[in-house]
Design an enzyme around this catalytic site. Structure first.
Site, PDB file in Angstrom:
ATOM      1  N   THR A  26       2.938   6.846  -2.629  1.00 59.80           N
ATOM      2  CA  THR A  26       1.823   5.898  -2.705  1.00 59.80           C
ATOM      3  C   THR A  26       0.612   6.283  -1.859  1.00 59.80           C
ATOM      4  O   THR A  26       0.754   6.988  -0.848  1.00 59.80           O
ATOM      5  CB  THR A  26       2.340   4.510  -2.232  1.00 59.80           C
ATOM      6  OG1 THR A  26       1.248   3.612  -2.115  1.00 59.80           O
ATOM      7  CG2 THR A  26       3.002   4.588  -0.862  1.00 59.80           C
ATOM      8  N   TYR A  52       5.486  -1.216   4.215  1.00 60.63           N
ATOM      9  CA  TYR A  52       5.674  -0.571   2.907  1.00 60.63           C
ATOM     10  C   TYR A  52       5.258   0.902   2.982  1.00 60.63           C
ATOM     11  O   TYR A  52       6.037   1.796   2.611  1.00 60.63           O
ATOM     12  CB  TYR A  52       4.874  -1.328   1.841  1.00 60.63           C
ATOM     13  CG  TYR A  52       4.752  -0.593   0.519  1.00 60.63           C
ATOM     14  CD1 TYR A  52       5.838  -0.455  -0.336  1.00 60.63           C
ATOM     15  CD2 TYR A  52       3.524  -0.038   0.126  1.00 60.63           C
ATOM     16  CE1 TYR A  52       5.714   0.224  -1.546  1.00 60.63           C
ATOM     17  CE2 TYR A  52       3.396   0.637  -1.079  1.00 60.63           C
ATOM     18  CZ  TYR A  52       4.491   0.769  -1.909  1.00 60.63           C
ATOM     19  OH  TYR A  52       4.363   1.451  -3.098  1.00 60.63           O
TER      20      TYR A  52
HETATM   21  N1  LIG Z   1       2.561  -0.751  -8.303  1.00 66.41           N
HETATM   22  C1  LIG Z   1       1.618  -0.054  -7.682  1.00 66.41           C
HETATM   23  O1  LIG Z   1       0.427  -0.434  -7.660  1.00 66.41           O
HETATM   24  C2  LIG Z   1       1.972   1.242  -7.001  1.00 66.41           C
HETATM   25  C3  LIG Z   1       0.961   1.916  -6.309  1.00 66.41           C
HETATM   26  C4  LIG Z   1       1.282   3.131  -5.681  1.00 66.41           C
HETATM   27  C5  LIG Z   1       2.564   3.637  -5.764  1.00 66.41           C
HETATM   28  N2  LIG Z   1       3.528   2.953  -6.429  1.00 66.41           N
HETATM   29  C6  LIG Z   1       4.869   3.545  -6.494  1.00 66.41           C
HETATM   30  O2  LIG Z   1       5.187   3.741  -7.864  1.00 66.41           O
HETATM   31  C7  LIG Z   1       6.602   3.647  -8.058  1.00 66.41           C
HETATM   32  C8  LIG Z   1       6.901   2.681  -9.192  1.00 66.41           C
HETATM   33  O3  LIG Z   1       6.383   1.408  -8.837  1.00 66.41           O
HETATM   34  P1  LIG Z   1       6.390   0.178  -9.840  1.00 66.41           P
HETATM   35  O4  LIG Z   1       5.089  -0.533  -9.652  1.00 66.41           O
HETATM   36  O5  LIG Z   1       6.844   0.606 -11.187  1.00 66.41           O
HETATM   37  O6  LIG Z   1       7.520  -0.715  -9.147  1.00 66.41           O
HETATM   38  P2  LIG Z   1       8.395  -1.905  -9.735  1.00 66.41           P
HETATM   39  O7  LIG Z   1       7.860  -2.390 -11.031  1.00 66.41           O
HETATM   40  O8  LIG Z   1       8.540  -2.865  -8.600  1.00 66.41           O
HETATM   41  O9  LIG Z   1       9.778  -1.197 -10.026  1.00 66.41           O
HETATM   42  C9  LIG Z   1      10.618  -0.823  -8.990  1.00 66.41           C
HETATM   43  C10 LIG Z   1      11.978  -0.530  -9.549  1.00 66.41           C
HETATM   44  O10 LIG Z   1      12.837  -0.243  -8.450  1.00 66.41           O
HETATM   45  C11 LIG Z   1      14.069  -0.914  -8.684  1.00 66.41           C
HETATM   46  N3  LIG Z   1      14.775  -1.116  -7.425  1.00 66.41           N
HETATM   47  C12 LIG Z   1      14.353  -1.746  -6.308  1.00 66.41           C
HETATM   48  N4  LIG Z   1      15.278  -1.661  -5.352  1.00 66.41           N
HETATM   49  C13 LIG Z   1      16.324  -0.967  -5.873  1.00 66.41           C
HETATM   50  C14 LIG Z   1      17.563  -0.525  -5.390  1.00 66.41           C
HETATM   51  N5  LIG Z   1      17.986  -0.805  -4.140  1.00 66.41           N
HETATM   52  N6  LIG Z   1      18.357   0.220  -6.188  1.00 66.41           N
HETATM   53  C15 LIG Z   1      17.989   0.496  -7.450  1.00 66.41           C
HETATM   54  N7  LIG Z   1      16.838   0.104  -7.981  1.00 66.41           N
HETATM   55  C16 LIG Z   1      15.997  -0.615  -7.200  1.00 66.41           C
HETATM   56  C17 LIG Z   1      13.680  -2.201  -9.364  1.00 66.41           C
HETATM   57  O11 LIG Z   1      14.812  -2.744  -9.994  1.00 66.41           O
HETATM   58  P3  LIG Z   1      14.998  -4.329 -10.249  1.00 66.41           P
HETATM   59  O12 LIG Z   1      14.156  -4.616 -11.449  1.00 66.41           O
HETATM   60  O13 LIG Z   1      16.444  -4.484 -10.457  1.00 66.41           O
HETATM   61  O14 LIG Z   1      14.497  -5.008  -8.997  1.00 66.41           O
HETATM   62  C18 LIG Z   1      12.622  -1.669 -10.332  1.00 66.41           C
HETATM   63  O15 LIG Z   1      13.217  -1.142 -11.487  1.00 66.41           O
HETATM   64  C19 LIG Z   1       7.168   3.251  -6.704  1.00 66.41           C
HETATM   65  O16 LIG Z   1       7.598   4.400  -6.029  1.00 66.41           O
HETATM   66  C20 LIG Z   1       5.985   2.648  -5.959  1.00 66.41           C
HETATM   67  O17 LIG Z   1       6.129   2.774  -4.563  1.00 66.41           O
HETATM   68  C21 LIG Z   1       3.265   1.767  -7.052  1.00 66.41           C
END
Ligand SMILES: NC(=O)c1ccc[n+]([C@@H]2O[C@H](COP(=O)([O-])OP(=O)(O)OC[C@H]3O[C@@H](n4cnc5c(N)ncnc54)[C@H](OP(=O)(O)O)[C@@H]3O)[C@@H](O)[C@H]2O)c1
Length: 289
Positions: A102, A126
């Protein structure tokens, strides 16, 4: 390629699976019920993480609740640091890892777009936990790829543009922060970048993998709502101080994505056309009227 996607039901993971499948890769889409990064036994027992079943493992799992992380840091670190450590222990000497990180690893004091070698200094739990995950990937594996992305939006999760559309539809008077700048990134474009990395067997390292346009949250909200409404929408501007949050956010998290472009990966479409597709998809799945 045989690709195992972790976090396959998250906002990014959903589109990574779709894009990889559309490109003809053999994809295994795993969710928390298959692999829980905080439960090492589920990692060790997972045959889809073994080299013979996966050329690549794309890790889209993360604890992503930026504000809540300040209240429950142990959970954020359990997933984003220890979880990545657990995963890397399994992958050592096996499948290649493409891990997602991130822009929140930076403190936002830069005055020009961050490059991969710039100093990190996360402002909150975070970002600290995600940075720790980067360090473990690099320390434990020979050839990991780390994609740092920012301001993600896609139809399969909670995103800023969806929040804006819902608030607008609820008749709320929107006032949006105009003094934080970053690069919106559409999940399909990032998924396309991930697929290209897999297909080209991209060199290991950290890459900034984000959209190419820099803007404030205020500008992003105006663009999203103007596209959604198909008419110009103007919103009130506020400053960060007028919208206190539990976690501090970088004021400037614009990242330079040219290292990835130089490796031949440059799938970022203009924000407006990404938002058009995003809104169309939200309507198709009846997320918004
Ligand atoms: N969203 C943003 O704006 C943003 C910005 C910069 C970087 N990122 C990075 O991009 C990546 C994807 O983010 P996203 O927005 O797609 O996140 P998201 O929609 O919150 O998805 C996160 C996923 O992680 C799973 N998860 C959480 N804890 C877990 C565990 N202990 N074991 C197994 N699975 C687990 C969740 O499963 P459940 O559905 O079961 O909870 C979900 O499938 C991440 O690395 C995040 O840090 C995101």
């Amino acid at each position: 390629m045989k690709v195992t996607v972790l976090g396959a039901n998250g906002m990014l993971g959903t589109d990574v699976v779709k894009v990889l499948e559309a490109l003809g890769h053999e994809v295994k889409a795993l969710t928390r019920k298959d692999v829980d990064l905080t439960k090492p036994a589920t990692i060790n027992d997972c045959k889809w993480l073994a080299k013979k079943n996966a050329d690549w493992v794309v890790n889209c799992i993360a604890y992503t609740a930026v504000d809540k992380a300040e209240e429950e840091p142990e959970i954020a670190f359990d997933v984003n640091e220890e979880g990545v450590l657990n995963l890397c222990g399994k992958l050592n000497g096996g499948s290649r890892l493409l891990h997602i990180s991130t822009d929140f690893v930076f403190d936002g004091t830069a005055t020009q777009p961050y490059v991969e070698t710039d100093e990190t200094n996360p402002l909150g739990v975070y970002g600290q936990s995600k940075l720790a995950g980067e360090h473990y990937s690099e320390a434990m594996l020979d050839d990991p790829i780390i994609f740092r992305t920012s301001w993600l939006f896609g139809p399969s999760g909670k995103s800023f543009p969806l929040t804006m559309i819902n608030a607008h539809n609820a008749g709320r008077q929107l006032r949006v922060v105009a003094d934080q700048f970053g690069c919106p990134t559409y999940t399909v474009d990032l998924a396309t970048a991930i697929a290209s990395a897999v297909e080209s067997n991209l060199d290991s390292g950290i890459y900034h993998a984000c959209g190419s346009e820099r803007m404030s949250w205020h500008e992003f909200a105006e663009r999203v709502l103007s596209i959604y409404k198909d008419e110009e929408v103007r919103l009130d501007k506020i400053g960060t101080a007028d919208y206190p949050t539990q976690a501090k956010r970088p004021a400037y998290s614009v990242m330079n994505n040219s290292k990835l472009a130089e490796a031949g990966i440059n799938p970022w479409r203009p924000v407006d056309s990404a938002v058009e597709e995003f809104v169309e998809r939200l309507r198709r799945i009846h997320q918004v009227p």
